[in-house]
Write a protein that holds these residues in place. Sequence first.
Motif, PDB file in Angstrom:
ATOM      1  N   ILE A 298     -39.162  41.999 100.143  1.00  0.00           N
ATOM      2  CA  ILE A 298     -40.067  42.471  99.087  1.00  0.00           C
ATOM      3  C   ILE A 298     -39.263  42.902  97.864  1.00  0.00           C
ATOM      4  O   ILE A 298     -39.642  42.643  96.711  1.00  0.00           O
ATOM      5  N   GLY A 299     -38.104  43.545  98.102  1.00  0.00           N
ATOM      6  CA  GLY A 299     -37.234  43.971  97.005  1.00  0.00           C
ATOM      7  C   GLY A 299     -36.737  42.808  96.172  1.00  0.00           C
ATOM      8  O   GLY A 299     -36.589  42.923  94.945  1.00  0.00           O
ATOM      9  N   GLU A 300     -36.478  41.662  96.821  1.00  0.00           N
ATOM     10  CA  GLU A 300     -36.059  40.470  96.090  1.00  0.00           C
ATOM     11  C   GLU A 300     -37.133  40.054  95.088  1.00  0.00           C
ATOM     12  O   GLU A 300     -36.839  39.722  93.937  1.00  0.00           O
ATOM     13  N   TYR A 301     -38.376  40.088  95.527  1.00  0.00           N
ATOM     14  CA  TYR A 301     -39.468  39.697  94.638  1.00  0.00           C
ATOM     15  C   TYR A 301     -39.672  40.722  93.522  1.00  0.00           C
ATOM     16  O   TYR A 301     -39.886  40.359  92.367  1.00  0.00           O
ATOM     17  N   VAL A 302     -39.581  41.998  93.863  1.00  0.00           N
ATOM     18  CA  VAL A 302     -39.729  43.042  92.844  1.00  0.00           C
ATOM     19  C   VAL A 302     -38.621  42.925  91.800  1.00  0.00           C
ATOM     20  O   VAL A 302     -38.861  43.059  90.595  1.00  0.00           O
ATOM     21  N   GLY A 303     -37.393  42.652  92.263  1.00  0.00           N
ATOM     22  CA  GLY A 303     -36.271  42.493  91.344  1.00  0.00           C
ATOM     23  C   GLY A 303     -36.478  41.320  90.402  1.00  0.00           C
ATOM     24  O   GLY A 303     -36.156  41.389  89.211  1.00  0.00           O
ATOM     25  N   LYS A 304     -37.026  40.220  90.917  1.00  0.00           N
ATOM     26  CA  LYS A 304     -37.282  39.054  90.073  1.00  0.00           C
ATOM     27  C   LYS A 304     -38.385  39.346  89.053  1.00  0.00           C
ATOM     28  O   LYS A 304     -38.300  38.921  87.897  1.00  0.00           O
ATOM     29  N   ILE A 305     -39.400  40.065  89.480  1.00  0.00           N
ATOM     30  CA  ILE A 305     -40.459  40.463  88.541  1.00  0.00           C
ATOM     31  C   ILE A 305     -39.861  41.328  87.433  1.00  0.00           C
ATOM     32  O   ILE A 305     -40.165  41.163  86.241  1.00  0.00           O
ATOM     33  N   TYR A 306     -38.968  42.231  87.800  1.00  0.00           N
ATOM     34  CA  TYR A 306     -38.299  43.126  86.844  1.00  0.00           C
ATOM     35  C   TYR A 306     -37.524  42.324  85.807  1.00  0.00           C
ATOM     36  O   TYR A 306     -37.603  42.587  84.606  1.00  0.00           O
ATOM     37  N   MET A 307     -36.785  41.305  86.267  1.00  0.00           N
ATOM     38  CA  MET A 307     -35.997  40.491  85.348  1.00  0.00           C
ATOM     39  C   MET A 307     -36.890  39.620  84.460  1.00  0.00           C
ATOM     40  O   MET A 307     -36.603  39.432  83.271  1.00  0.00           O
ATOM     41  N   GLU A 308     -37.980  39.104  85.024  1.00  0.00           N
ATOM     42  CA  GLU A 308     -38.864  38.251  84.245  1.00  0.00           C
ATOM     43  C   GLU A 308     -39.551  39.025  83.120  1.00  0.00           C
ATOM     44  O   GLU A 308     -39.766  38.496  82.030  1.00  0.00           O
ATOM     45  N   THR A 309     -39.906  40.279  83.372  1.00  0.00           N
ATOM     46  CA  THR A 309     -40.637  41.062  82.371  1.00  0.00           C
ATOM     47  C   THR A 309     -39.780  41.410  81.163  1.00  0.00           C
ATOM     48  O   THR A 309     -40.313  41.750  80.105  1.00  0.00           O
ATOM     49  N   LYS A 310     -38.465  41.338  81.282  1.00  0.00           N
ATOM     50  CA  LYS A 310     -37.584  41.679  80.168  1.00  0.00           C
ATOM     51  C   LYS A 310     -37.547  40.582  79.104  1.00  0.00           C
ATOM     52  O   LYS A 310     -37.210  40.850  77.945  1.00  0.00           O
ATOM     53  N   HIS A 311     -37.841  39.342  79.503  1.00  0.00           N
ATOM     54  CA  HIS A 311     -37.844  38.207  78.574  1.00  0.00           C
ATOM     55  C   HIS A 311     -36.517  38.058  77.837  1.00  0.00           C
ATOM     56  O   HIS A 311     -36.479  37.762  76.632  1.00  0.00           O
ATOM     57  N   ARG A 312     -35.437  38.266  78.556  1.00  0.00           N
ATOM     58  CA  ARG A 312     -34.123  38.070  77.956  1.00  0.00           C
ATOM     59  C   ARG A 312     -33.829  36.579  77.815  1.00  0.00           C
ATOM     60  O   ARG A 312     -34.337  35.771  78.586  1.00  0.00           O
ATOM     61  N   PRO A 313     -33.015  36.193  76.829  1.00  0.00           N
ATOM     62  CA  PRO A 313     -32.655  34.767  76.697  1.00  0.00           C
ATOM     63  C   PRO A 313     -31.878  34.299  77.918  1.00  0.00           C
ATOM     64  O   PRO A 313     -31.049  35.028  78.460  1.00  0.00           O
ATOM     65  N   ARG A 314     -32.148  33.076  78.356  1.00  0.00           N
ATOM     66  CA  ARG A 314     -31.498  32.550  79.550  1.00  0.00           C
ATOM     67  C   ARG A 314     -30.070  32.090  79.272  1.00  0.00           C
ATOM     68  O   ARG A 314     -29.265  31.938  80.188  1.00  0.00           O
ATOM     69  N   TYR A 315     -29.775  31.872  78.010  1.00  0.00           N
ATOM     70  CA  TYR A 315     -28.423  31.501  77.604  1.00  0.00           C
ATOM     71  C   TYR A 315     -28.297  31.729  76.105  1.00  0.00           C
ATOM     72  O   TYR A 315     -29.305  31.791  75.379  1.00  0.00           O
ATOM     73  N   ILE A 316     -27.072  31.861  75.641  1.00  0.00           N
ATOM     74  CA  ILE A 316     -26.791  31.994  74.211  1.00  0.00           C
ATOM     75  C   ILE A 316     -25.660  31.028  73.877  1.00  0.00           C
ATOM     76  O   ILE A 316     -24.596  31.063  74.502  1.00  0.00           O
ATOM     77  N   ILE A 317     -25.901  30.154  72.915  1.00  0.00           N
ATOM     78  CA  ILE A 317     -24.883  29.194  72.500  1.00  0.00           C
ATOM     79  C   ILE A 317     -24.024  29.824  71.413  1.00  0.00           C
ATOM     80  O   ILE A 317     -24.538  30.256  70.371  1.00  0.00           O
ATOM     81  N   SER A 318     -22.734  29.899  71.659  1.00  0.00           N
ATOM     82  CA  SER A 318     -21.835  30.541  70.707  1.00  0.00           C
ATOM     83  C   SER A 318     -21.148  29.554  69.771  1.00  0.00           C
ATOM     84  O   SER A 318     -20.737  29.917  68.671  1.00  0.00           O
ATOM     85  N   GLU A 319     -21.025  28.285  70.206  1.00  0.00           N
ATOM     86  CA  GLU A 319     -20.280  27.317  69.396  1.00  0.00           C
ATOM     87  C   GLU A 319     -20.711  25.898  69.752  1.00  0.00           C
ATOM     88  O   GLU A 319     -21.084  25.624  70.894  1.00  0.00           O
ATOM     89  N   ARG A 320     -20.642  25.016  68.760  1.00  0.00           N
ATOM     90  CA  ARG A 320     -20.917  23.602  68.960  1.00  0.00           C
ATOM     91  C   ARG A 320     -19.764  22.796  68.389  1.00  0.00           C
ATOM     92  O   ARG A 320     -19.111  23.223  67.443  1.00  0.00           O
ATOM     93  N   THR A 321     -19.539  21.640  68.959  1.00  0.00           N
ATOM     94  CA  THR A 321     -18.501  20.775  68.407  1.00  0.00           C
ATOM     95  C   THR A 321     -18.959  20.128  67.115  1.00  0.00           C
ATOM     96  O   THR A 321     -18.158  19.700  66.298  1.00  0.00           O
ATOM     97  N   SER A 322     -20.276  20.037  66.938  1.00  0.00           N
ATOM     98  CA  SER A 322     -20.844  19.501  65.702  1.00  0.00           C
ATOM     99  C   SER A 322     -22.205  20.129  65.478  1.00  0.00           C
ATOM    100  O   SER A 322     -22.886  20.519  66.430  1.00  0.00           O
ATOM    101  N   THR A 323     -22.613  20.244  64.233  1.00  0.00           N
ATOM    102  CA  THR A 323     -23.906  20.859  63.933  1.00  0.00           C
ATOM    103  C   THR A 323     -25.047  19.864  64.042  1.00  0.00           C
ATOM    104  O   THR A 323     -26.198  20.231  64.162  1.00  0.00           O
ATOM    105  N   LYS A 324     -24.721  18.588  64.027  1.00  0.00           N
ATOM    106  CA  LYS A 324     -25.757  17.561  64.053  1.00  0.00           C
ATOM    107  C   LYS A 324     -25.354  16.469  65.017  1.00  0.00           C
ATOM    108  O   LYS A 324     -24.219  15.984  64.993  1.00  0.00           O
ATOM    109  N   PHE A 325     -26.249  16.081  65.920  1.00  0.00           N
ATOM    110  CA  PHE A 325     -25.974  14.997  66.846  1.00  0.00           C
ATOM    111  C   PHE A 325     -26.312  13.659  66.185  1.00  0.00           C
ATOM    112  O   PHE A 325     -25.947  12.639  66.635  1.00  0.00           O
TER     113      PHE A 325
END
Length: 325
Positions: A298-325
């Motif tokens: 049950i704690g696993e599910y509660v923990g996942k609900i806790y993380m989902e409610t924060k709506h944090r970004p799943r990743y942040i891109i810091s750099e690209r090799t090019s700005t345009k593909f």
Amino acid sequence: MVLMNVSNSLPVLCIVIPCYNEEAVLPITSGLFLGELADLVEEKLVSDESRILFVDDGSNDATWKLIRSLAESNVHYTGISLSRNRGHQNALLAGLMEAREFCDISISIDCDGQDDVRAMKDMVIAYHDGCDVVYGVRSSRKADSLFKRTSAEGFYKLLNKMGVEAVFNHADYRLLSKRVLEEFSHFEEVNLFLRGMVPLVGFRSSSVYYERHERIAGESHYPLKKMVALALNGITSLSTKPIRIITMLGFFISILSLIGVIWAFVVLLMGKSVAGWASMVSLVCFMGGIQMLSLGIIGEYVGKIYMETKHRPRYIISERTSTKF
């Protein structure tokens, strides 16, 4: 009369490759990916505008330096670097969402060279035949040790038993069309298990079977501990069956307890009750174990609900090799 460029009618492919501390294997496998892409272009299955997208998942070695060097050496190589290590699933998602902006189809594959790149041709052919999702499935596990084979197959069987819709012996080697990527972009959960989420999108799908090889160089980033964690995350992210099992277990134990109470009351009325230390301790330990296990799930599910409610970004891109593909 306006002449249409033939290459424009061909789909633009993006090969998405998550990388984490892959400096040992990247110089070898990058050439394999480029060679296969060149073959696909030559056979007029994909456009020459197709790209190979490396996703550096916060590596602490020279992986990103190598990716930048590859991008400078050939226009078909490109890359993005995440701001920190977010794990394989998040890195793969970052690559797929980046590819969605410019490609018609994507093929995700690991960097270690274990997946047969020649299966990409069959995947693209299946796409031309009308499939939006093509799963790369291992045809056998003869190359694995007995322990690895048993644990891996047990992993997929456990997922299916727990209600997770996952393709047996399929990891993250797959083709996705642009419209699948577009629909997949609406999935906003933080707890990612892509091999169980992709089937939820739907659309026409098929499978391509291939032999998986030994890792070309470097060390595996998926030991048993991570496999267990991945299975747990997949089950608790996509299925509520464990909660139902707890409910049924609780109901079953309640019935047994009621029978036990009736039996104890009858024995007491008959005057034959005897103090049973061993049975009492066993019962307490059993019930205590069941309760702790149930609370943990049950704690696993509660923990996942806790993380989902924060709506944090799943990743942040810091750099690209090019700005345009």
